[in-house]
Design an enzyme around this catalytic site. Structure first.
Site, short mmCIF file in Angstrom:
data_model
loop_
_atom_site.label_atom_id
_atom_site.label_comp_id
_atom_site.label_asym_id
_atom_site.label_seq_id
_atom_site.Cartn_x
_atom_site.Cartn_y
_atom_site.Cartn_z
CB SER A 248 -0.95 -0.05 1.21
OG SER A 248 -2.02 0.85 1.05
CG ASP B 155 -7.31 -3.47 -1.79
OD1 ASP B 155 -7.91 -2.62 -1.10
OD2 ASP B 155 -6.07 -3.55 -1.85
CG HIS C 42 -5.54 -2.90 1.48
ND1 HIS C 42 -4.97 -2.61 0.26
CD2 HIS C 42 -4.94 -2.04 2.36
CE1 HIS C 42 -4.10 -1.61 0.39
NE2 HIS C 42 -4.06 -1.25 1.65
#
Lengths: 277, 277
Positions: free
Chosen positions: B148, B223, B256
């Site tokens: 991320s 996600d 995620h």
């Protein structure tokens, strides 16, 4: 039966799920996690129980052990109960080793604990019934493993239900609860001061029984709770006297954490799967 | 240089360590983690950098990814920096995506952030010097990966230092920061409103450079931040136009979380080790 799936995450090809439900046995809302492998619709799937240690919830093993890789590799389902009843109205204690997060997997007989702290019946009956509805093509083969207080729980539940569990394993278990501070505190609180009432829950006693499942134990030598809380001697002496198949291993330099558990989890899964096939 | 080892835990045969030190670059005390494999005295050891995402510390990857099994298998050291400067006297913001825990791995130019938010220099110089003293028989081969915001950091630092890093990989990275809310918020706050000043930090621009390291990216299709924050199109279009070796993969049904990261980490380690040998 209320049962609500509140999380479903893909992990190593399978599904890591979290459920909420109202427990009739514990008289409160409970959460548990379960992993279902990818071939659950095609194959007969065995079920492995994981019991966690003091202060844990269903999340610790799910998030920190990396077990999903092994459950997927072996196509096994894994269920992770919480470690006690929970809630504002449920009896509790300020100490981390008593009350919520520290149910010790027994059925309490003493007030105020007896009202909700019935973890043994919750796991072996109520949650077992739920689990059997969640595992498609359940092979009806089960085994049980755990850590610390949950290592005690795995040994105790596994030996009390020897016809049901094919194998038992434990990481740094409280294997001789009547001889160590954590065990005597929990037993005297939940079961009362009469030590005769402890025997049916005492793993160092249960290991004398005939026909118990094979047992694997791993204990780190740099574990800060060893040997004070995790004294293995009474348990192992009784096991040896009664010719039980206990494989007790020391892991040099390992502590009490999930860094230790994850390092040896593959060995434990191999041991379980040998008996679950 | 102050440097204090505050944890040393055995994990998969190697050592998972945590250090505190005073950072001259960030002007505050910092914590980082490093894994050293078991053969560190016998073999030449490469170093892999892991950069974490928003809100993380050095603990998330260390405790939740299971990377130690892979680092030990490949005999690689892995270093995990924190995600920003830290402390009561350090500038911060109430939002989770700005300030402490959200340093974005850039060198800030704007007040009040510039005083401490110099994460790029901290990682590429100060912490790099420290790391080289901690890895015995360091092979001087390095690669970088992240998740991320840390996936952005890995791409950015890896491409800006193409002569140093042999490979780059990222899980669900902010690969086109100038086109998404997280990136534009961080860039305008730390670097100012002049978008010309963003270019040297913009991974969708850096990917146009000649001679960047090979890149592997994995993005989960379930996600919740995709595609709004994790839009890959500007980055991938520029990569394609400039003939860059970007291997971008979608992982069906993954989210995620670290359940996603741990599921694909072995693939990423294999990719890195191919280039670190």
């Amino acid at each position: 039966m209320s049962l609500e799936r509140v999380e479903q995450r893909r992990s190593f090809g399978g599904e890591q799920c979290k459920y909420n439900h109202y427990s009739e046995v514990l008289k409160c809302n409970m959460t548990f996690s379960i992993y279902l492998p990818s071939n659950k619709e095609q194959k007969e799937i065995p079920l492995i129980w994981w019991l966690s240690g003091l202060t844990c919830t269903d999340d610790n093993f799910s998030q920190k052990s990396g077990f999903q890789r092994l459950a997927e590799k072996h196509q096994a389902a894994v269920i992770i109960p919480d470690t006690s009843p929970r809630g504002e109205d449920i009896a509790d204690d300020e100490a981390f080793d008593l009350g919520q997060g520290a149910g010790f997997y027994v059925d309490a007989t003493q007030a105020p604990w007896a009202e909700n702290y019935q973890m043994y019946t919750y796991i072996t009956e109520e949650l077992s019934n739920i689990a059997s509805t969640l595992v498609p093509h359940f092979s009806r083969k089960e085994s049980i493993m755990g850590h610390s207080m949950g290592g005690y729980g795995a040994l105790m539940i596994g030996m009390k239900n020897a016809d049901r569990f094919q194998a038992i394993s434990a990481f740094s278990p409280i294997s001789s609860p009547s001889d160590v501070p954590w065990g005597t505190k929990a037993f005297s609180t939940y079961l009362g001061e009469n030590k005769a009432d402890w025997k049916e829950w005492d793993t160092a006693e249960l290991v004398k029984k005939e026909g118990i499942p094979p047992i694997l134990i791993t204990q780190g030598t740099s574990d800060g709770f060893y040997p004070e809380q995790l004294n293995e001697k009474p348990f192992l002496e009784n096991a040896e006297q009664h010719g039980q198949a206990v494989d007790y291993n020391k892991a040099e330099g390992y502590d009490h954490s999930y860094f230790f558990i994850s390092s040896f989890l593959e060995q434990h899964f191999d041991f379980h799967m040998k008996h679950l096939k």
